[in-house]
Design an enzyme around this catalytic site. Structure first.
Site, PDB file in Angstrom:
ATOM      1  N   LYS A 104     -16.029 -11.320 -13.231  1.00 16.59           N
ATOM      2  CA  LYS A 104     -15.429 -10.306 -12.354  1.00 16.59           C
ATOM      3  C   LYS A 104     -16.541  -9.535 -11.680  1.00 16.59           C
ATOM      4  CE  LYS A 104     -11.317  -8.666 -11.227  1.00 16.59           C
ATOM      5  NZ  LYS A 104     -10.010  -9.363 -11.225  1.00 16.59           N
TER       6      LYS A 104
HETATM    7  P1  NAD Z   1      -4.154  -4.253  -3.547  1.00 16.26           P
HETATM    8  O1  NAD Z   1      -5.288  -3.361  -3.203  1.00 16.26           O
HETATM    9  O2  NAD Z   1      -3.713  -5.269  -2.566  1.00 16.26           O
HETATM   10  O3  NAD Z   1      -2.871  -3.345  -3.894  1.00 16.26           O
HETATM   11  C1  NAD Z   1      -2.866  -2.279  -4.797  1.00 16.26           C
HETATM   12  C2  NAD Z   1      -1.582  -1.490  -4.558  1.00 16.26           C
HETATM   13  O4  NAD Z   1      -1.441  -0.478  -5.567  1.00 16.26           O
HETATM   14  C3  NAD Z   1      -1.527  -0.770  -3.221  1.00 16.26           C
HETATM   15  O5  NAD Z   1      -0.227  -0.884  -2.675  1.00 16.26           O
HETATM   16  C4  NAD Z   1      -1.797   0.695  -3.582  1.00 16.26           C
HETATM   17  O6  NAD Z   1      -1.230   1.601  -2.663  1.00 16.26           O
HETATM   18  C5  NAD Z   1      -1.105   0.743  -4.923  1.00 16.26           C
HETATM   19  N1  NAD Z   1      -1.500   1.844  -5.780  1.00 16.26           N
HETATM   20  C6  NAD Z   1      -2.735   2.291  -6.091  1.00 16.26           C
HETATM   21  N2  NAD Z   1      -2.649   3.339  -6.924  1.00 16.26           N
HETATM   22  C7  NAD Z   1      -1.339   3.553  -7.139  1.00 16.26           C
HETATM   23  C8  NAD Z   1      -0.591   4.498  -7.904  1.00 16.26           C
HETATM   24  N3  NAD Z   1      -1.210   5.440  -8.613  1.00 16.26           N
HETATM   25  N4  NAD Z   1       0.762   4.412  -7.913  1.00 16.26           N
HETATM   26  C9  NAD Z   1       1.389   3.470  -7.181  1.00 16.26           C
HETATM   27  N5  NAD Z   1       0.743   2.562  -6.442  1.00 16.26           N
HETATM   28  C10 NAD Z   1      -0.587   2.613  -6.427  1.00 16.26           C
HETATM   29  O7  NAD Z   1      -4.518  -4.919  -4.954  1.00 16.26           O
HETATM   30  P2  NAD Z   1      -3.892  -6.224  -5.622  1.00 16.26           P
HETATM   31  O8  NAD Z   1      -4.745  -7.377  -5.265  1.00 16.26           O
HETATM   32  O9  NAD Z   1      -2.413  -6.253  -5.330  1.00 16.26           O
HETATM   33  O10 NAD Z   1      -4.144  -5.923  -7.163  1.00 16.26           O
HETATM   34  C11 NAD Z   1      -3.285  -5.096  -7.938  1.00 16.26           C
HETATM   35  C12 NAD Z   1      -3.521  -5.377  -9.415  1.00 16.26           C
HETATM   36  O11 NAD Z   1      -3.285  -6.762  -9.676  1.00 16.26           O
HETATM   37  C13 NAD Z   1      -4.941  -5.119  -9.921  1.00 16.26           C
HETATM   38  O12 NAD Z   1      -4.857  -4.710 -11.277  1.00 16.26           O
HETATM   39  C14 NAD Z   1      -5.593  -6.489  -9.855  1.00 16.26           C
HETATM   40  O13 NAD Z   1      -6.684  -6.613 -10.760  1.00 16.26           O
HETATM   41  C15 NAD Z   1      -4.420  -7.337 -10.282  1.00 16.26           C
HETATM   42  N6  NAD Z   1      -4.522  -8.756  -9.901  1.00 16.26           N
HETATM   43  C16 NAD Z   1      -4.722  -9.132  -8.597  1.00 16.26           C
HETATM   44  C17 NAD Z   1      -4.781 -10.483  -8.282  1.00 16.26           C
HETATM   45  C18 NAD Z   1      -4.902 -10.967  -6.869  1.00 16.26           C
HETATM   46  O14 NAD Z   1      -4.862 -12.192  -6.659  1.00 16.26           O
HETATM   47  N7  NAD Z   1      -5.019 -10.104  -5.878  1.00 16.26           N
HETATM   48  C19 NAD Z   1      -4.665 -11.443  -9.295  1.00 16.26           C
HETATM   49  C20 NAD Z   1      -4.434 -11.027 -10.609  1.00 16.26           C
HETATM   50  C21 NAD Z   1      -4.366  -9.676 -10.890  1.00 16.26           C
END
Ligand code: NAD
Length: 415
Positions: A104
């Protein structure tokens, strides 16, 4: 938040290791990352000043294959967080049985206040700093919070420029034009919906008509909501950083996606009520709660207010071990992150396979393979949990660790 993500990850690891009686020495190895790289990234800002950012790449474990994991741009990135996320990637790749280890990366920055030019220079200079340790058979980054296909294109281009040959296999999550896979963008959120509906099927229930609340409407949350909606579930609540919205008759998710593209937030969506506080999303009386924002959303401080029957973890590490314990006692099933959100790294694996062989599959092919792999992993986690009489998280760790142990026994320890 009281407990750090790395402490959380180690606690989960130790719990499963003790139940399955994992070899002591292997547990010691797995509690530590193989390598953590810290780099300084000086870049010229648009106003002509020079700013130095700090970035990390953790290469946690590579017993089962090259390191694999996303890169996050966020002001709250810490070395500890990056290590924890790299550990979770290791277990995740083992749960779904793909030939990758875990890694990561993260850069401490606020991308919302940076121009595209600044972000490009930051990404390219970060890639340059990591040149010696990246590569299609060494370490393969992907998008995470506040990074996307554009970031991956810059990494791929910088890496390829230095190598003097095109290397599309060095990152995943690229756009189609430069060797990306169909289906990668939506894979994590779609996978959350597939795994959840498979789990319900095993329990003799159906996803159709189930009520769903989603915290976070980024890459993971938006596609999870969309696929739940398409599967016939009713998405009644959604939140993001701007606020939360609720509609008991079901939110029109495709319309909300269009709305958010324009307004950059869910707040004020005409066909729903705004919630007084965005965290109220967690306490809605729904069948399925999907935390898909950041880690540490459900803790011992707020767990008593949770009313959902199932929690499906779209985010990595959204539930602390104390909260997990309480949920388990209350009979609330938590489909753990390392299974629930594994669709992303699974299609990343498909992308890497396709880019390396230079032969690309169509949507049908990606979809068929994705469903097959995720159904099998869900079934295996369920069976392991039943066999050891443990919750799904511990079951998924036991499954992952038994696969890692097998490799460890076959390969032995160098020197
Ligand atoms: P992203 O930046 O696209 O989206 C994050 C979202 O969370 C946004 O809509 C933001 O406004 C919202 N957010 C932030 N703080 C918040 C709060 N306090 N309350 C409500 N909403 C809030 O990120 P992502 O890629 O969707 O990742 C989200 C999670 O999923 C992370 O933990 C990431 O590690 C995990 N993840 C992502 C992937 C991927 O392929 N992108 C894969 C596995 C896991």
């Amino acid at each position: 938040m009281g407990i750090s993500p790395y402490e959380m990850m180690k606690e989960q690891l130790e719990k499963a290791a003790s139940i399955m009686r994992l070899e002591r020495e292997l547990l010691e190895v797995l509690k530590h990352p193989k390598r953590v790289i810290e780099v300084s990234i000086p870049i010229k800002m648009d106003d002509g000043s020079i700013k130095v950012f700090t970035g990390y790449r953790c290469q946690y474990n590579d017993f089962r294959g090259p390191f694999k994991g996303g890169i996050r741009f966020h002001p709250d990135v810490t070395k500890e967080e990056v290590i924890a996320l790299a550990g979770w990637m290791t277990w995740k790749c083992a749960v779904i049985d793909i030939p990758f280890g875990g890694g990561k990366g993260g850069v401490i920055c606020d991308p919302t206040g940076m121009s595209e030019g600044e972000l490009e220079r930051l990404t390219r200079r970060f890639t340059y700093a990591l040149m010696p340790v990246l590569g299609p058979s060494m370490d393969i980054p992907a998008p995470d919070v506040f990074t996307g296909s554009k970031t991956m294109a810059w990494i791929m281009d910088t890496y390829s420029a230095f190598k003097g040959i095109n290397q599309p296999g060095v990152v995943t999550g690229k756009s189609r034009s430069i060797g990306g896979s169909v289906g990668r963008r939506e894979a994590t959120g779609k996978g959350v919906a597939i795994v959840t509906s498979e789990y319900l099927r095993i329990k003799g229930e159906s996803i159709e008509g189930k009520t769903v609340a989603v915290q976070g409407f980024g890459n993971v949350g938006s596609y999870a909501a969309l696929y739940f909606h398409r599967m016939g579930a009713k998405v009644v609540g959604i939140s993001d950083i701007t606020g939360g919205i609720v509609n008991p008759s079901g939110i029109n998710v495709p319309e909300l996606i269009k709305y958010v593209e324009e307004t950059k937030g869910v707040k004020g969506f005409p066909d729903a009520e705004d919630m007084p506080k965005k965290d109220d999303i967690l306490y809605l009386d729904v069948d399925i709660l999907v935390p898909a924002a950041l880690e540490g959303a459900i803790t011992e401080l707020n767990v008593d207010h949770i009313r959902a029957k199932y929690i499906s973890e779209g985010a990595n590490g959204p539930t602390t071990p104390e909260a997990d314990e309480i949920l388990s006692k209350r009979g609330i099933d938590v489909i753990p992150d390392i299974l629930a959100n594994s669709g992303g790294v699974l299609v990343s694996y498909f992308e890497w396979v396709q880019a390396n062989q230079g032969y690309f599959w169509d949507e049908e092919e990606v979809d068929r393979r994705m469903k097959k792999k995720l159904s099998r992993a869900t079934e295996e986690v369920y069976r392991t949990s039943e066999k050891y009489n443990v919750d799904l998280r511990t079951g998924s760790y036991i499954l992952a660790l038994s696969r890692i142990q097998e490799v460890y026994r076959d390969r032995g320890l160098f020197p």
